[in-house]
Each structure stands twice: as structure tokens, then as C-alpha cells.
Scaffold this active site. Structure first.
Site, PDB file in Angstrom:
ATOM      1  N   HIS A 205       0.794  -1.235   0.000  1.00 52.27           N
ATOM      2  CA  HIS A 205       0.000   0.000   0.000  1.00 52.27           C
ATOM      3  C   HIS A 205       0.828   1.288   0.000  1.00 52.27           C
ATOM      4  CE1 HIS A 205       0.981   0.017   4.264  1.00 52.27           C
ATOM      5  NE2 HIS A 205       0.692   1.300   4.243  1.00 52.27           N
TER       6      HIS A 205
HETATM    7  C1  UD1 Z   1      -2.213   5.855   5.372  1.00 56.10           C
HETATM    8  C2  UD1 Z   1      -0.897   6.355   5.947  1.00 56.10           C
HETATM    9  C3  UD1 Z   1       0.128   5.222   5.968  1.00 56.10           C
HETATM   10  C4  UD1 Z   1      -0.445   3.994   6.673  1.00 56.10           C
HETATM   11  C5  UD1 Z   1      -1.733   3.620   5.978  1.00 56.10           C
HETATM   12  C6  UD1 Z   1      -2.389   2.387   6.563  1.00 56.10           C
HETATM   13  C7  UD1 Z   1      -0.457   8.723   5.528  1.00 56.10           C
HETATM   14  C8  UD1 Z   1       0.372   9.695   4.777  1.00 56.10           C
HETATM   15  N1  UD1 Z   1      -0.325   7.433   5.173  1.00 56.10           N
HETATM   16  O1  UD1 Z   1      -1.989   5.538   4.002  1.00 56.10           O
HETATM   17  O2  UD1 Z   1       1.276   5.654   6.653  1.00 56.10           O
HETATM   18  O3  UD1 Z   1       0.491   2.952   6.586  1.00 56.10           O
HETATM   19  O4  UD1 Z   1      -2.641   4.715   6.076  1.00 56.10           O
HETATM   20  O5  UD1 Z   1      -3.431   1.956   5.738  1.00 56.10           O
HETATM   21  O6  UD1 Z   1      -1.186   9.118   6.410  1.00 56.10           O
HETATM   22  N2  UD1 Z   1      -9.170   5.003   0.876  1.00 56.10           N
HETATM   23  C9  UD1 Z   1     -10.381   4.350   0.800  1.00 56.10           C
HETATM   24  N3  UD1 Z   1     -11.030   4.103   1.962  1.00 56.10           N
HETATM   25  C10 UD1 Z   1     -10.550   4.487   3.172  1.00 56.10           C
HETATM   26  C11 UD1 Z   1      -9.330   5.161   3.225  1.00 56.10           C
HETATM   27  C12 UD1 Z   1      -8.653   5.405   2.073  1.00 56.10           C
HETATM   28  O7  UD1 Z   1     -10.855   3.985  -0.258  1.00 56.10           O
HETATM   29  O8  UD1 Z   1     -11.193   4.186   4.190  1.00 56.10           O
HETATM   30  C13 UD1 Z   1      -8.448   5.275  -0.381  1.00 56.10           C
HETATM   31  C14 UD1 Z   1      -8.684   6.653  -0.896  1.00 56.10           C
HETATM   32  O9  UD1 Z   1      -8.910   6.592  -2.246  1.00 56.10           O
HETATM   33  C15 UD1 Z   1      -7.382   7.384  -0.642  1.00 56.10           C
HETATM   34  C16 UD1 Z   1      -6.358   6.270  -0.597  1.00 56.10           C
HETATM   35  O10 UD1 Z   1      -7.060   5.113  -0.155  1.00 56.10           O
HETATM   36  O11 UD1 Z   1      -7.111   8.315  -1.621  1.00 56.10           O
HETATM   37  C17 UD1 Z   1      -5.244   6.607   0.335  1.00 56.10           C
HETATM   38  O12 UD1 Z   1      -5.747   6.812   1.657  1.00 56.10           O
HETATM   39  P1  UD1 Z   1      -4.932   7.676   2.739  1.00 56.10           P
HETATM   40  O13 UD1 Z   1      -5.565   7.578   4.047  1.00 56.10           O
HETATM   41  O14 UD1 Z   1      -4.673   9.024   2.214  1.00 56.10           O
HETATM   42  O15 UD1 Z   1      -3.537   6.934   2.792  1.00 56.10           O
HETATM   43  P2  UD1 Z   1      -3.203   5.394   2.998  1.00 56.10           P
HETATM   44  O16 UD1 Z   1      -2.665   4.890   1.717  1.00 56.10           O
HETATM   45  O17 UD1 Z   1      -4.294   4.601   3.618  1.00 56.10           O
END
Ligand code: UD1
Length: 358
Positions: A205
Site C-alpha cells: 500500500h
Molecule cells: C495511510 C498512511 C500510511 C499507513 C496507511 C495504513 C499517511 C500519509 N499514510 O496511508 O502511513 O500505513 O494509512 O493503511 O497518512 N481510501 C479508501 N477508503 C478508506 C481510506 C482510504 O478507499 O477508508 C483510499 C482513498 O482513495 C485514498 C487512498 O485510499 O485516496 C489513500 O488513503 P490515505 O488515508 O490518504 O492513505 P493510505 O494509503 O491509507
């Protein structure tokens, strides 16, 4: 003592669970969920499984660019802090929710305590590294999981307020192992038609691996070329990136939605090998005695590599395949993350700190 804890993303629910329960025994905890993660399988399910209380506030910030997401959190957290006036703000790990919590509190001159302080990859292209460095700089109390983390802080001139307490993820893991009954373990493996030690568990991820199609295709090519069954629970951001690539998994794959904590623990414990770019899973693999190939060029958990149980293979197809074929750790697994009492230690340091300072 009144503590406001900020959580927002999956790993933070896992880290906050043991301390939140202890805090609530004798103190007043206000739990704030930024809403960074909002899917049931990335958020709510962890509250249910790990016994975390319902958040007192959910800011519902959702997804967005780093600037927009962090800005929305800052505004929301500041408002709650002004209303609740906690004695201290507790933040966990290295996500945007961590940084937003620390920054909002520091600007209001509320002391910040950081759980999982001092970790460094020394790569400022990683969003998590920016979050760690800044959060540590703003924290009055820094709870380090390892002696390496404590050394990293000292090297940056941060000594005051830093304590090596062990890793709260060990506390959660020990509880998880007690909760995951033998019956539940066999039922999950049966459902996926897997036998213990005869499959690989893969997760992916990190932005560096998912946002650029080159490393992503290279990793997926290795996964597809492997002979053993691969269980691959897919994070939403990875799912989107894989779809955009048009990748097709071979039939031996078990492509799954993100897993609840206990299911993931069971699948880790019974895997022959884990392939991951997650920090938490590198540690869990080590604690469970399962060999780990890390799909990155560096790691914050250097002790797992030094002990010979974790191999950094990056995103190169050949290196990953070679690792899967030949990596067989045998060395002793020294315990370097504490023995499962990190949350007790943190609680007593918090109590001493607030008695002295308030
Ligand atoms: C975040 C953390 C990372 C951690 C990870 C655990 C930051 C910079 N990164 O990354 O350190 O290891 O969480 O999972 O804070 N999305 C969904 N549903 C959700 C949440 C996210 O579909 O419930 C999708 C969205 O399209 C979003 C993408 O995942 O754009 C990224 O989500 P985001 O929370 O920004 O970062 P993570 O990749 O989850």
C-alpha cells in the site's frame, strides 16, 4: 488527567487500543477520529474487534491530497481542542492524522505525547518520514518502541522527554493471539482452502509502490510468477492502481478485501512467508516467527533485518522471486520491542508528567 487521543488510520486503531482501555480505567480520555480512513474494513471493524470505544468526535475528513487532508484535520482538531481543553494530546505513528494532531496541539501550547517516536527511514520522499520528523520535533513526550528509535532521536538532539517503553503493537498482538481461537484459525484457512505453511501472504500500500506503475507492475509480475498460492488482501489505494494497470491475477491467487485484525493475524501466523511494504507487518512477522520479504529499499525496523528474519527485496521482480525461493531465516529472534507492557509503561510516564507539569 484529561487526555485527547487522535487516531485516523488503520494502524492507529491497532496501536491505540491497549492504551485507550488503560487510560479509561482511571483517567478521562476523549477519542478523536479524524476520519482519514472511513471504509468499514479499514476503520469500524478494528473498533469492534479490539474493544476501542466509539470515538467522541469523528471529523469525517476522508480522502484528498496531503495538503487538503491535513488542513481539514488541523481545522477540525483545533476546534475540538479549544472546546475540550485537554491536559495533553496523544498521537500515534506517522500518518497525516498524527502530524495534524501534533501541530494543532503544539500551536495551542498543549503538550504532545507521541507513541512510536524516533522511527526513521532517512528518506524524506516518504510522506510518513515527514510526519515522523515533524511530530517528534513538536512532542514533549516521546515514546520509543526500540533502542534504535531512542538513538535516532538523540542524534537529532531530542533527548528530553524521550523514553524507551517497548512497542504497543506487541500488547495488541498478545491480546489478538489470545482472542483468535484454534477453531477460528482452522475455519479461516478452510474457507480459503489453505494449509498452514503452504501459502504466501502479500500486502502492498505504500505510495512509492502503488502510485508509480513501474514498481507496481514489477511487484505484480513477481507475484504472478510464484508457484505457491498467494493470499493478497488489497488496500483500496492499491486496488485502484491495479485496476488502472489492467492486471490479471493467476487463478492460485486469493484476492481479498482488507482484512480485520484477527483474520490478518491468523493468516500471518500460518503463512510460510510474508511479502509486504507495511511496517506493522514486518514487526508482526518477526514476533510470530514467519520469514518476511520487505518490498522496499529500506526499513525503519532494522533489527528485524539484522536478526536475519527480514530481507529487503525492493520492487525488482527477480529479487522478489529469488527471495521467495531461497530466504530461510534460522537465527535467534531476540526480543527488541519489549514484552507486551508498553501501554502500562506509557501510562505511568504520562501520570508522572501530568503530576509534575499541571
Ligand atoms: C495511510 C498512511 C500510511 C499507513 C496507511 C495504513 C499517511 C500519509 N499514510 O496511508 O502511513 O500505513 O494509512 O493503511 O497518512 N481510501 C479508501 N477508503 C478508506 C481510506 C482510504 O478507499 O477508508 C483510499 C482513498 O482513495 C485514498 C487512498 O485510499 O485516496 C489513500 O488513503 P490515505 O488515508 O490518504 O492513505 P493510505 O494509503 O491509507
Amino acid at each position: 488527567m484529561k487526555i485527547l487521543s487522535v487516531v485516523g488510520a488503520r494502524p492507529q486503531f491497532i496501536k491505540a487500543a491497549p492504551l485507550s482501555q488503560k487510560l479509561r480505567g482511571t483517567h478521562h480520555e476523549v477519542l478523536l477520529h479524524t476520519g482519514q480512513h472511513y471504509d468499514y474494513l479499514l476503520s469500524q471493524v478494528f473498533f469492534e474487534e479490539l474493544g476501542l470505544p466509539e470515538p467522541d468526535y469523528n471529523l469525517g475528513v476522508g480522502s484528498g491530497s496531503h495538503g487538503r487532508q491535513t488542513a481539514r484535520m488541523l481545522t477540525g482538531i483545533e476546534k475540538v481542542l479549544l472546546q475540550e481543553k485537554p491536559d495533553l494530546v496523544l498521537v500515534y505513528g506517522d500518518t497525516n492524522s498524527t502530524l495534524a494532531g501534533a501541530l494543532a496541539a503544539a500551536k495551542l501550547q498543549i503538550p504532545v505525547a507521541h507513541v512510536e517516536a524516533g522511527l526513521r527511514s532517512f528518506d524524506l520522499r516518504m510522506p510518513e518520514e515527514i510526519n515522523r520528523v515533524l511530530t517528534d520535533r513538536l512532542s514533549a513526550l516521546l515514546f520509543c518502541p526500540t533502542s534504535t528509535a531512542l538513538r535516532n532521536l538523540r542524534a537529532e538532539g531530542i533527548g528530553k522527554g524521550a523514553h524507551r517503553v517497548g512497542d504497543v503493537m506487541v500488547d495488541t498482538l498478545q491480546k489478538g493471539l489470545r482472542l483468535a481461537s484454534q477453531r477460528q484459525q482452522s475455519a479461516l484457512l478452510d474457507r480459503l482452502e489453505l494449509r498452514p505453511r503452504s501459502y504466501l501472504l502479500a500486502t502492498l500500500h505504500r505510495a512509492a509502490n502503488t502510485d508509480d506503475p513501474r514498481p507496481l507492475s514489477s511487484i505484480l509480475a513477481a507475484f504472478n510468477a510464484l508457484e505457491e498460492p498467494v493470499v493478497f488482501p488489497i488496500h483500496p489505494r492499491t486496488r485502484k492502481a491495479i485496476k488502472a494497470l489492467g492486471w490479471k491475477a493467476r487463478p492460485k491467487f486469493r484476492l481479498l478485501k482488507p482484512l480485520p485484525y484477527l483474520d490478518n493475524l491468523i493468516l500471518q501466523k500460518n503463512a510460510r512467508l510474508i511479502l509486504t511494504d507495511s511496517g506493522g507487518m514486518q514487526k508482526e512477522a518477526y514476533l510470530l516467527g514467519v520469514p518476511c520479504l520487505t518490498l522496499r529499499e529500506e526499513t525503519e525496523w532494522v533489527e528485524t533485518v539484522e536478526a536475519g528474519w527480514n530481507l529487503l527485496v525492493g520492487s525488482d521482480t527477480e529479487s522478489i522471486m529469488e527471495g521467495v525461493r531461497s530466504f530461510r531465516p534460522r537465527g535467534r529472534r531476540r526480543s527488541f520491542m519489549g514484552g507486551g507492557d508498553a501501554s502500562d509503561r506509557i501510562l505511568s510516564i504520562l501520570e508522572r508528567f501530568t503530576e509534575r507539569n499541571l
